[in-house]
Design an enzyme around this catalytic site. Structure first.
Site, short mmCIF file in Angstrom:
data_model
loop_
_atom_site.label_atom_id
_atom_site.label_comp_id
_atom_site.label_asym_id
_atom_site.label_seq_id
_atom_site.Cartn_x
_atom_site.Cartn_y
_atom_site.Cartn_z
N LYS A 159 0.95 -1.28 0.06
CA LYS A 159 -0.30 -0.14 -0.08
C LYS A 159 0.81 1.03 0.06
CE LYS A 159 -4.38 1.14 2.42
NZ LYS A 159 -5.11 1.58 1.08
N1 PPE Z 1 -7.60 -2.01 -3.09
C1 PPE Z 1 -7.12 -0.85 -2.93
C2 PPE Z 1 -6.34 -0.25 -3.78
C3 PPE Z 1 -7.17 -0.13 -1.44
O1 PPE Z 1 -7.00 1.12 -1.45
C4 PPE Z 1 -7.83 -0.67 -0.50
C5 PPE Z 1 -8.17 0.10 0.77
C6 PPE Z 1 -8.65 -2.05 -0.72
C7 PPE Z 1 -8.64 -2.67 -1.76
C8 PPE Z 1 -9.43 -2.55 0.43
O2 PPE Z 1 -8.45 -2.95 1.45
P1 PPE Z 1 -8.98 -3.14 2.91
O3 PPE Z 1 -9.32 -1.70 3.46
O4 PPE Z 1 -7.92 -3.61 3.51
O5 PPE Z 1 -10.37 -3.88 2.86
N2 PPE Z 1 -8.44 1.61 0.48
C9 PPE Z 1 -8.17 2.36 1.57
C10 PPE Z 1 -7.79 3.71 1.31
C11 PPE Z 1 -9.03 4.74 0.74
C12 PPE Z 1 -8.71 6.10 0.44
O6 PPE Z 1 -9.39 6.91 -0.19
O7 PPE Z 1 -7.61 6.55 0.86
C13 PPE Z 1 -9.26 2.17 2.60
O8 PPE Z 1 -10.34 1.89 2.37
O9 PPE Z 1 -9.12 2.78 3.82
#
Ligand code: PPE
Length: 307
Positions: A159
């Site tokens: 990330k």
């Molecule tokens: N894919 C991506 C690219 C992603 O950034 C997230 C989280 C997910 C999948 C889902 O992962 P999880 O949160 O572990 O279920 N995205 C984060 C960032 C959002 C933002 O605007 O900044 C979040 O949901 O916190």
């Protein structure tokens, strides 16, 4: 989405007043995007605020750092404690939490190995990421003309801050075209994920989600959904999905910490099912909503109280 100011931000071991949480303009990460972060939510429970799957998020933060050869100057346990402290001192019953590991001031140039490593944790109240209307009735999705990263160009398992330019490009394209959110395909053309959420489809009674090899982040909400769905007796599989599988799906939804579980109403103007959230989506959404608030005994371990 606007930020709501709170009291304190944790910076390198100290609680700093919100307005004093500043950095130098020559901060390395600001120039080259080499930093890693997490997005976490805390929810109200019977025993006060609790952070959902905090330890899992911090483990992923450290794995992201490891991928980028960033040596975090704290232990995961220290960052877990610091996160709880940040929620506690701000007196937030419910919030979004943003831990960030970044390369600070002191070095310039593309070699980041000697740059200082800084860590910050901020928390603020953050409403529904894709809107209350989307959560209730579903969002309109568009397949992006932008592809997800090739894993050998940018590792989707990390990330990384700079990696999100890809998501932002897709998000802007979708919004400007009148949709709510984008779906990105992998370089090979399989469905990967959304700009900040994983994706699920229901076809023939089975729940399908793309494997990590299709370039999706290993979502913590995704893994919670998989557990919940299996416990509900549903059949769940990680398999490659084509865009046409989305067009003809019985149900579809997305998952993410910020977004939570959100039904998909249409993809590229093809209505999913009858255009209203399907029964499996609804059931999973309900259980997730209860689980994050510590209301489901089976998932009590996911809820980490701030004390
Ligand atoms: N894919 C991506 C690219 C992603 O950034 C997230 C989280 C997910 C999948 C889902 O992962 P999880 O949160 O572990 O279920 N995205 C984060 C960032 C959002 C933002 O605007 O900044 C979040 O949901 O916190």
């Amino acid at each position: 989405m606007p930020i709501t100011k709170t009291e304190k931000i944790w910076m390198d071991g100290e609680l700093v007043d919100w307005d004093d949480a500043r950095i130098h303009i020559l901060t390395h990460t600001l120039h080259y995007g080499c930093g890693v972060f997490e997005g976490i939510r805390a929810y109200p429970t019977d025993s006060g605020p609790a952070v959902f799957r905090l330890t899992d998020h911090i483990t992923r933060l450290f794995n992201s750092a490891k991928i980028f050869l960033i040596d975090v100057p704290f232990t995961p346990a220290e960052i877990v404690e610091a996160t709880k402290t940040t929620v506690r001192v701000n007196g937030l019953p419910e919030c979004y939490i943003r831990p960030l590991v970044y390369l600070g001031y002191g070095e310039m140039g593309l070699n980041p190995l000697y740059a200082p490593v800084n860590v910050s944790i901020a928390a603020w109240p953050w409403g529904s990421y894709l809107g209350d209307e989307g959560v209730a009735n579903g969002v309109r999705m568009k397949i992006s003309s932008w592809r997800r990263h090739d894993p050998n160009a940018m590792p989707p398992a990390a990330k990384g801050t700079g990696m999100y330019i890809n998501s932002s490009m897709a998000k802007m394209e979708a919004l400007k075209a009148g949709y709510d959110e984008a779906i990105l395909l992998s370089p090979q053309g399989y469905v990967s994920e959304c700009t900040g959420e994983n994706i699920f489809v229901v076809r023939g009674g089975r729940i399908l989600t793309p494997p990590t090899s299709a370039g999706a982040l290993e979502g913590i909400t995704q893994s919670s959904v998989v557990t919940i769905a299996k416990d509900l007796g549903y059949d769940v599989e990680a398999v490659n999905i084509l865009r046409s599988d989305l067009y003809t799906a019985d149900e579809a939804f997305l998952s993410g910490t910020a977004a939570e579980v959100v039904p998909i109403a249409s993809v590229d103007d093809r209505v999913v099912g009858d255009g209203t959230p399907g029964p499996m989506t609804r059931r999973i959404q309900e259980v997730y909503h209860a689980a994050v608030r510590g209301e489901v005994d089976r998932y009590k371990d996911w809820v980490e109280h701030v004390g």
